[in-house]
Design a protein around this motif. Structure first.
Motif, PDB file in Angstrom:
ATOM      1  N   ARG A   1      21.655  14.783  38.031  1.00 49.52           N
ATOM      2  CA  ARG A   1      20.970  16.073  37.875  1.00 49.52           C
ATOM      3  C   ARG A   1      20.478  16.280  36.439  1.00 49.52           C
ATOM      4  O   ARG A   1      19.415  16.876  36.225  1.00 49.52           O
ATOM      5  CB  ARG A   1      21.903  17.211  38.291  1.00 49.52           C
ATOM      6  N   ARG A   2      21.224  15.770  35.476  1.00 46.23           N
ATOM      7  CA  ARG A   2      20.736  15.860  34.094  1.00 46.23           C
ATOM      8  C   ARG A   2      19.507  14.981  33.898  1.00 46.23           C
ATOM      9  O   ARG A   2      18.568  15.381  33.202  1.00 46.23           O
ATOM     10  CB  ARG A   2      21.848  15.449  33.125  1.00 46.23           C
ATOM     11  N   VAL A   3      19.530  13.790  34.506  1.00 46.52           N
ATOM     12  CA  VAL A   3      18.387  12.886  34.367  1.00 46.52           C
ATOM     13  C   VAL A   3      17.131  13.506  34.977  1.00 46.52           C
ATOM     14  O   VAL A   3      16.030  13.457  34.394  1.00 46.52           O
ATOM     15  CB  VAL A   3      18.697  11.528  35.013  1.00 46.52           C
ATOM     16  N   PHE A   4      17.270  14.093  36.159  1.00 47.67           N
ATOM     17  CA  PHE A   4      16.113  14.678  36.852  1.00 47.67           C
ATOM     18  C   PHE A   4      15.923  16.163  36.531  1.00 47.67           C
ATOM     19  O   PHE A   4      15.133  16.846  37.187  1.00 47.67           O
ATOM     20  CB  PHE A   4      16.268  14.501  38.368  1.00 47.67           C
ATOM     21  N   ARG A   5      16.648  16.648  35.519  1.00 51.71           N
ATOM     22  CA  ARG A   5      16.492  18.007  35.011  1.00 51.71           C
ATOM     23  C   ARG A   5      16.670  19.050  36.104  1.00 51.71           C
ATOM     24  O   ARG A   5      15.861  19.962  36.282  1.00 51.71           O
ATOM     25  CB  ARG A   5      15.131  18.167  34.333  1.00 51.71           C
ATOM     26  N   LYS A   6      17.744  18.907  36.829  1.00 53.67           N
ATOM     27  CA  LYS A   6      18.113  19.882  37.846  1.00 53.67           C
ATOM     28  C   LYS A   6      19.390  20.589  37.402  1.00 53.67           C
ATOM     29  O   LYS A   6      20.238  19.996  36.722  1.00 53.67           O
ATOM     30  CB  LYS A   6      18.319  19.206  39.205  1.00 53.67           C
ATOM     31  N   PRO A   7      19.554  21.845  37.758  1.00 49.68           N
ATOM     32  CA  PRO A   7      20.755  22.584  37.313  1.00 49.68           C
ATOM     33  C   PRO A   7      22.020  22.005  37.934  1.00 49.68           C
ATOM     34  O   PRO A   7      22.034  21.563  39.089  1.00 49.68           O
ATOM     35  CB  PRO A   7      20.494  24.011  37.808  1.00 49.68           C
ATOM     36  N   ALA A   8      23.084  22.004  37.159  1.00 45.93           N
ATOM     37  CA  ALA A   8      24.362  21.496  37.650  1.00 45.93           C
ATOM     38  C   ALA A   8      24.978  22.481  38.635  1.00 45.93           C
ATOM     39  O   ALA A   8      24.735  23.692  38.579  1.00 45.93           O
ATOM     40  CB  ALA A   8      25.321  21.257  36.483  1.00 45.93           C
ATOM     41  N   ARG A   9      25.778  21.953  39.551  1.00 49.41           N
ATOM     42  CA  ARG A   9      26.448  22.816  40.527  1.00 49.41           C
ATOM     43  C   ARG A   9      27.585  23.578  39.846  1.00 49.41           C
ATOM     44  O   ARG A   9      28.237  23.089  38.926  1.00 49.41           O
ATOM     45  CB  ARG A   9      27.025  21.972  41.670  1.00 49.41           C
ATOM     46  N   GLU A  10      27.832  24.773  40.351  1.00 50.56           N
ATOM     47  CA  GLU A  10      28.956  25.551  39.843  1.00 50.56           C
ATOM     48  C   GLU A  10      30.280  25.058  40.419  1.00 50.56           C
ATOM     49  O   GLU A  10      31.322  25.199  39.786  1.00 50.56           O
ATOM     50  CB  GLU A  10      28.757  27.032  40.166  1.00 50.56           C
ATOM     51  N   ARG A  11      30.259  24.522  41.634  1.00 53.83           N
ATOM     52  CA  ARG A  11      31.470  24.032  42.277  1.00 53.83           C
ATOM     53  C   ARG A  11      31.111  22.888  43.229  1.00 53.83           C
ATOM     54  O   ARG A  11      29.954  22.701  43.589  1.00 53.83           O
ATOM     55  CB  ARG A  11      32.178  25.141  43.057  1.00 53.83           C
ATOM     56  N   ARG A  12      32.123  22.126  43.611  1.00 53.14           N
ATOM     57  CA  ARG A  12      31.901  20.984  44.493  1.00 53.14           C
ATOM     58  C   ARG A  12      31.542  21.464  45.896  1.00 53.14           C
ATOM     59  O   ARG A  12      32.229  22.305  46.462  1.00 53.14           O
ATOM     60  CB  ARG A  12      33.165  20.123  44.537  1.00 53.14           C
ATOM     61  N   PRO A  13      30.465  20.924  46.498  1.00 50.02           N
ATOM     62  CA  PRO A  13      30.061  21.354  47.841  1.00 50.02           C
ATOM     63  C   PRO A  13      30.884  20.646  48.922  1.00 50.02           C
ATOM     64  O   PRO A  13      31.636  19.714  48.641  1.00 50.02           O
ATOM     65  CB  PRO A  13      28.588  20.947  47.908  1.00 50.02           C
ATOM     66  N   ILE A  14      30.702  21.085  50.150  1.00 52.01           N
ATOM     67  CA  ILE A  14      31.400  20.478  51.281  1.00 52.01           C
ATOM     68  C   ILE A  14      30.772  19.140  51.664  1.00 52.01           C
ATOM     69  O   ILE A  14      31.410  18.304  52.313  1.00 52.01           O
ATOM     70  CB  ILE A  14      31.391  21.437  52.495  1.00 52.01           C
ATOM     71  N   PHE A  15      29.535  18.901  51.240  1.00 53.17           N
ATOM     72  CA  PHE A  15      28.827  17.674  51.611  1.00 53.17           C
ATOM     73  C   PHE A  15      29.320  16.499  50.763  1.00 53.17           C
ATOM     74  O   PHE A  15      29.460  16.596  49.551  1.00 53.17           O
ATOM     75  CB  PHE A  15      27.317  17.863  51.426  1.00 53.17           C
ATOM     76  N   ALA A  16      29.570  15.388  51.438  1.00 50.40           N
ATOM     77  CA  ALA A  16      30.143  14.203  50.789  1.00 50.40           C
ATOM     78  C   ALA A  16      29.147  13.584  49.818  1.00 50.40           C
ATOM     79  O   ALA A  16      27.945  13.531  50.083  1.00 50.40           O
ATOM     80  CB  ALA A  16      30.565  13.185  51.834  1.00 50.40           C
ATOM     81  N   GLY A  17      29.680  13.084  48.699  1.00 49.36           N
ATOM     82  CA  GLY A  17      28.838  12.497  47.674  1.00 49.36           C
ATOM     83  C   GLY A  17      28.576  11.013  47.868  1.00 49.36           C
ATOM     84  O   GLY A  17      29.075  10.373  48.810  1.00 49.36           O
ATOM     85  N   ALA A  18      27.806  10.455  46.936  1.00 50.58           N
ATOM     86  CA  ALA A  18      27.329   9.075  47.068  1.00 50.58           C
ATOM     87  C   ALA A  18      28.478   8.070  46.993  1.00 50.58           C
ATOM     88  O   ALA A  18      28.517   7.104  47.762  1.00 50.58           O
ATOM     89  CB  ALA A  18      26.285   8.788  45.986  1.00 50.58           C
TER      90      ALA A  18
END
Length: 286
Positions: free
Chosen positions: A126-143
């Motif tokens: 998200r920093r690389v693509f200049r997107k705001p960071a999440r405030e908390r971990r979502p329910i959706f599984a990560g990479a």
């Protein structure tokens, strides 16, 4: 306890009551004066003394004690005792519970680490693509959790492939002795068998249980966009899009790092989502 025989000698019969009365009287006097307790304390201090400890240690280290221990350990009774203890249901249950507990601790540790790495990777992307960071971990599984689950599944499928390839090689060698193209045939049949096993494995587990063996270990689950179970058609569609998403330098999986629902091409094309599913670690996630 057997009763004492009365004395047969007249003199003994006359003296015995007096002796018993005197003994009881002496015991009573000793109790009143505290002599019996003093004697007990004296014995306890003697047993707890350094001299007694050194004497006991010297006895245990003596050659005689070592020979006695050797004879005891070499005896048939000692062997039977060890076998009986080892075969006891309580001992076996304790060993089994310890093994299960170790596996469960390992799995829980892997799940925690995978979720932390998911967050770290997403924050970096998200920093690389200049997107705001999440405030908390979502329910959706990560990479990382998905990749780890897929790696475990690849090991399961590869193990099955080894057995199938061995059977194919044996058949080809039996019917094509001396044929120079036998190796090519084995490779082609092995790849076809691997592809068939992999596709069948993923489609059956995704549509049947919503998770593969690897996903169950990492505690993630696949659902349709509407929250229903994955249908076989969706599962097959997702399998087809997996290699397609990987071809352009894995760019088809970029959405798992930057999109709100962490979905790449396979999930978007098959209308599926992958969520965390550990009751303890993922409680309260939305």
């Amino acid at each position: 306890m057997a009763s004492e025989r009365p004395p047969t000698n007249p003199m003994q019969r006359a003296v015995a009551p007096i002796a018993r009365a005197g003994l009881r009287g002496a015991q009573g006097v000793a109790r009143r004066l505290g002599l019996d307790r003093a004697a007990e304390r004296g014995v306890d201090r003697a047993l707890d003394s350094e001299t007694a400890a050194k004497a006991t240690e010297k006895l245990l280290k003596s050659d005689t004690a070592n020979r006695v221990w050797d004879k005891v350990l070499e005896s048939d009774e000692a062997q039977k005792l060890v076998e009986r203890v080892a075969e006891a249901p309580e001992v076996r249950a304790a060993i089994t519970s310890q093994g299960i507990g170790l596996v469960e601790d390992l799995r829980r540790g892997v799940r925690r680490a995978a979720r932390r790495i998911d967050t770290v990777l997403e924050n970096g992307a998200r920093r690389v693509f200049r997107k705001p960071a999440r405030e908390r971990r979502p329910i959706f599984a990560g990479a990382f959790s998905r990749a780890l689950a897929l790696g475990i599944d690849a090991g399961v499928v590869y193990g099955s492939l080894l057995l199938v390839s061995a059977a194919i090689a044996a058949l080809v060698n039996a019917f094509a002795k001396g044929d120079q193209h036998a190796g090519t045939v084995i490779l082609a049949l092995g790849f076809s068998a691997w592809s068939l096993i992999a596709v069948t494995y993923l489609v059956v587990f995704w549509s049947g249980a919503g998770r593969t063996l690897g996903m169950a270990f990492v505690a993630i689950r696949m659902l349709s966009e509407d929250g229903e179970s994955v249908r076989p058609g969706q599962a097959f569609h997702r399998v087809v899009w997996l290699p397609i998403a990987a071809l352009p330098l894995f760019l088809g999986f970029r959405g798992m790092l930057v999109q709100s629902e962490r979905r790449g091409w396979p999930d978007r094309r098959a209308h599926t989502v992958v969520c965390y599913a550990d009751p303890e670690l993922d409680k309260g996630l939305v």
